[in-house]
Design a protein around this motif. Structure first.
Motif, PDB file in Angstrom:
ATOM      1  N   UNK A  96       2.954  11.117  -8.891  1.00 45.38           N
ATOM      2  CA  UNK A  96       2.253  11.516  -9.862  1.00 45.38           C
ATOM      3  C   UNK A  96       1.349  12.847  -9.699  1.00 45.38           C
ATOM      4  N   UNK A  97       1.830  13.411  -8.304  1.00 42.61           N
ATOM      5  CA  UNK A  97       1.130  14.332  -7.987  1.00 42.61           C
ATOM      6  C   UNK A  97      -0.468  14.591  -8.050  1.00 42.61           C
ATOM      7  N   UNK A  98      -1.075  13.220  -7.640  1.00 41.26           N
ATOM      8  CA  UNK A  98      -2.534  13.192  -7.909  1.00 41.26           C
ATOM      9  C   UNK A  98      -3.107  13.219  -6.424  1.00 41.26           C
ATOM     10  N   UNK A  99      -3.914  14.183  -6.321  1.00 43.17           N
ATOM     11  CA  UNK A  99      -4.540  14.389  -4.894  1.00 43.17           C
ATOM     12  C   UNK A  99      -6.108  13.985  -5.087  1.00 43.17           C
ATOM     13  N   UNK A 100      -6.252  12.617  -5.065  1.00 39.72           N
ATOM     14  CA  UNK A 100      -7.481  12.020  -5.243  1.00 39.72           C
ATOM     15  C   UNK A 100      -7.681  11.137  -4.034  1.00 39.72           C
ATOM     16  N   UNK A 101      -8.612  11.451  -3.043  1.00 40.62           N
ATOM     17  CA  UNK A 101      -9.088  10.867  -1.825  1.00 40.62           C
ATOM     18  C   UNK A 101      -9.304   9.240  -2.125  1.00 40.62           C
ATOM     19  N   UNK A 102      -8.650   8.233  -1.463  1.00 41.31           N
ATOM     20  CA  UNK A 102      -9.020   6.954  -1.749  1.00 41.31           C
ATOM     21  C   UNK A 102      -8.426   6.307  -3.025  1.00 41.31           C
ATOM     22  N   UNK A 124       0.919  -1.203  -0.035  1.00 44.48           N
ATOM     23  CA  UNK A 124      -0.199  -0.127  -0.039  1.00 44.48           C
ATOM     24  C   UNK A 124       0.859   1.277   0.020  1.00 44.48           C
ATOM     25  N   UNK A 125       1.892   1.179   0.641  1.00 45.42           N
ATOM     26  CA  UNK A 125       2.893   2.270   0.946  1.00 45.42           C
ATOM     27  C   UNK A 125       3.469   2.746  -0.473  1.00 45.42           C
ATOM     28  N   UNK A 126       3.851   1.464  -1.166  1.00 43.47           N
ATOM     29  CA  UNK A 126       4.606   1.584  -2.310  1.00 43.47           C
ATOM     30  C   UNK A 126       3.634   2.294  -3.449  1.00 43.47           C
ATOM     31  N   UNK A 127       2.382   2.080  -3.429  1.00 35.74           N
ATOM     32  CA  UNK A 127       1.281   2.380  -4.356  1.00 35.74           C
ATOM     33  C   UNK A 127       0.916   3.855  -3.756  1.00 35.74           C
ATOM     34  N   UNK A 128       0.649   4.066  -2.647  1.00 36.64           N
ATOM     35  CA  UNK A 128       0.802   5.706  -2.372  1.00 36.64           C
ATOM     36  C   UNK A 128       1.783   6.546  -2.705  1.00 36.64           C
ATOM     37  N   UNK A 129       3.153   6.003  -2.603  1.00 37.39           N
ATOM     38  CA  UNK A 129       4.102   7.064  -2.958  1.00 37.39           C
ATOM     39  C   UNK A 129       4.410   7.076  -4.386  1.00 37.39           C
ATOM     40  N   UNK A 130       3.764   6.052  -5.111  1.00 42.14           N
ATOM     41  CA  UNK A 130       3.562   6.281  -6.666  1.00 42.14           C
ATOM     42  C   UNK A 130       2.700   7.376  -6.812  1.00 42.14           C
ATOM     43  N   UNK A 131       1.597   7.346  -6.262  1.00 40.04           N
ATOM     44  CA  UNK A 131       0.361   8.204  -6.774  1.00 40.04           C
ATOM     45  C   UNK A 131       0.947   9.560  -6.147  1.00 40.04           C
ATOM     46  N   UNK A 132       1.539   9.792  -5.119  1.00 38.59           N
ATOM     47  CA  UNK A 132       2.381  11.034  -4.797  1.00 38.59           C
ATOM     48  C   UNK A 132       3.059  11.633  -5.614  1.00 38.59           C
ATOM     49  N   UNK A 136     -13.547  14.398 -19.530  1.00 36.52           N
ATOM     50  CA  UNK A 136     -12.199  14.155 -20.184  1.00 36.52           C
ATOM     51  C   UNK A 136     -11.641  15.374 -20.501  1.00 36.52           C
ATOM     52  N   UNK A 137     -12.021  16.543 -20.947  1.00 30.28           N
ATOM     53  CA  UNK A 137     -11.394  17.642 -21.341  1.00 30.28           C
ATOM     54  C   UNK A 137     -10.935  18.487 -20.098  1.00 30.28           C
ATOM     55  N   UNK A 138     -11.955  18.309 -19.106  1.00 31.87           N
ATOM     56  CA  UNK A 138     -11.647  19.038 -17.728  1.00 31.87           C
ATOM     57  C   UNK A 138     -10.452  18.537 -17.039  1.00 31.87           C
ATOM     58  N   UNK A 139     -10.380  16.963 -17.350  1.00 31.15           N
ATOM     59  CA  UNK A 139      -9.203  16.419 -16.479  1.00 31.15           C
ATOM     60  C   UNK A 139      -7.966  16.018 -17.487  1.00 31.15           C
ATOM     61  N   UNK A 140      -7.883  16.604 -18.337  1.00 37.05           N
ATOM     62  CA  UNK A 140      -6.517  16.444 -19.582  1.00 37.05           C
ATOM     63  C   UNK A 140      -5.254  16.700 -18.662  1.00 37.05           C
ATOM     64  N   UNK A 141      -5.339  17.585 -17.923  1.00 41.18           N
ATOM     65  CA  UNK A 141      -4.277  18.032 -17.251  1.00 41.18           C
ATOM     66  C   UNK A 141      -3.757  16.797 -16.313  1.00 41.18           C
ATOM     67  N   UNK A 142      -4.546  16.320 -15.597  1.00 41.98           N
ATOM     68  CA  UNK A 142      -4.195  14.981 -14.556  1.00 41.98           C
ATOM     69  C   UNK A 142      -3.835  14.017 -15.545  1.00 41.98           C
ATOM     70  N   UNK A 143      -4.509  13.736 -16.628  1.00 39.93           N
ATOM     71  CA  UNK A 143      -4.269  12.756 -17.770  1.00 39.93           C
ATOM     72  C   UNK A 143      -2.791  12.830 -18.232  1.00 39.93           C
ATOM     73  N   UNK A 144      -2.602  14.101 -18.700  1.00 42.19           N
ATOM     74  CA  UNK A 144      -1.012  14.266 -19.262  1.00 42.19           C
ATOM     75  C   UNK A 144       0.014  13.915 -18.139  1.00 42.19           C
TER      76      UNK A 144
END
Length: 341
Positions: free
Chosen positions: A184-190, A174-182, A325-333
């Protein structure tokens, strides 16, 4: 007695399930550690327990060895080491391997005092970083192998993984996955929890397929992040002004499956983002998203099977999907850039 046999059988079955669970989680950790160069992942492949093919066509091969009571039971760790060295040496003959790994949950994988303290936590130990006695022990096994592996490529990696308590068993993964998400600068709860559960399922399923040619490509593994990141569950204010919020909620509730199946189609995402990038508008940049969605939704009618659906609902449904999709294009990029997809 029959009863003893039954107990022994059930214990063996448990050990197999535990071992496979460890293998799935070890594959997820190795995949994340190599995500930038990853081309595909295969469990139970032609060459090894875990096979990671890299973009340069080299491989990382790993033998996964789990011990149920890893913190106290060291009886079989040397046998595990010997088997792994034999298997990895064979795998190394078949493909161009960049790294050969024994990944185990034992904190004492050589069962010796000299090296016990260096395998603490989630250690990654290359051959030359091991104490002399450990190197000697490994060499003594390699001496009995016809074409032994190159020790420069060999590494012992520890993934703590024990007990029936899920929090404890999966905490390092879990910690490895959370660090990976961190990263990627993704701030998405859960997101970490959701992602781990999707990956558990996908990697597990991959390992149960008989045909070793069926691999998980990088795209298959990264796609779930984009799907979760563009979730339609909430509506931001600028969009809510156009929609009556109860109408929005109702469309999302009723057609969530259609929305999600569409958002899981990589080609569709790419098509929408390409169309958006080439879209010309006289509006301010901050209003381009809404302008695109309002004016271009009809172009996508053929992407959906919406026969018999009320036209207002059709319009709302397509607009919601395009907007997400277009609203989240920055996240996707950011995700694509972070994993070099």
């Amino acid at each position: 007695t029959e009863e003893e046999k039954a107990v022994a059988k059930s214990r063996r079955a448990n050990a197999v399930v535990f071992g496979f669970d460890f293998q799935v989680n070890a594959a997820i950790v190795l995949m994340i550690e190599n995500i930038e160069d990853l081309k595909s992942l295969r469990l139970e492949g032609n060459y090894e327990d875990i096979e990671i093919e890299l973009e340069n066509n080299q491989y990382i091969l790993a033998q996964a060895k789990a011990v149920e009571r890893s913190s106290s039971d060291f009886r079989n760790v040397r046998k595990n080491l010997e088997k792994s060295l034999i298997s990895l040496s064979e795998g190394n003959q078949k493909v161009d391997a960049q790294r050969l790994i024994l990944i185990t949950n034992s904190p004492n994988p050589l069962n010796e005092e000299a090296s016990r303290s260096i395998f603490w936590g989630d250690a990654h130990r290359e051959f030359l970083s091991l104490p002399e006695s450990s190197q000697e022990l490994i060499r003594s096994y390699l001496d009995n192998i016809n074409q032994p592996l190159d020790t420069d490529k060999f590494m012992i990696q520890i993934l703590p993984f024990e007990t029936d308590n899920d929090i404890e068993r999966y905490k390092v993964v879990k910690r490895v996955v959370d660090d990976f998400i961190g990263d990627l600068n993704l701030n998405i709860p859960g997101l970490g929890k959701k992602l781990l559960s999707i990956w558990h399922e996908e990697v597990f399923e991959n390992g149960t397929k008989k045909d070793a040619a069926i691999q998980l490509k990088k795209k298959d593994l990264i796609w779930p992040i984009m799907v979760v990141a563009t979730d339609v569950g909430y509506c931001d204010n600028s969009f809510a002004d156009i929609f009556d919020s109860s109408a929005y909620d109702e469309i999302v509730r009723q057609y969530r499956e259609t929305i999600e199946s569409c958002c899981e189609r990589c080609e569709f995402f790419i098509k929408v983002l390409c169309d958006y990038n080439t879209y010309q508008t006289t509006k301010k940049p901050s209003e381009k998203c809404l302008d695109f969605v309002m004016n271009k939704w009809r172009d996508y009618l053929l992407e959906f099977e919406l026969d018999g659906m009320d036209e207002e609902i059709q319009k709302g449904l397509i607009q919601i999907i395009l907007y997400r999709i277009v609203r989240n294009r920055i996240v996707i990029q950011n995700i694509k850039k972070g994993v070099k997809l």
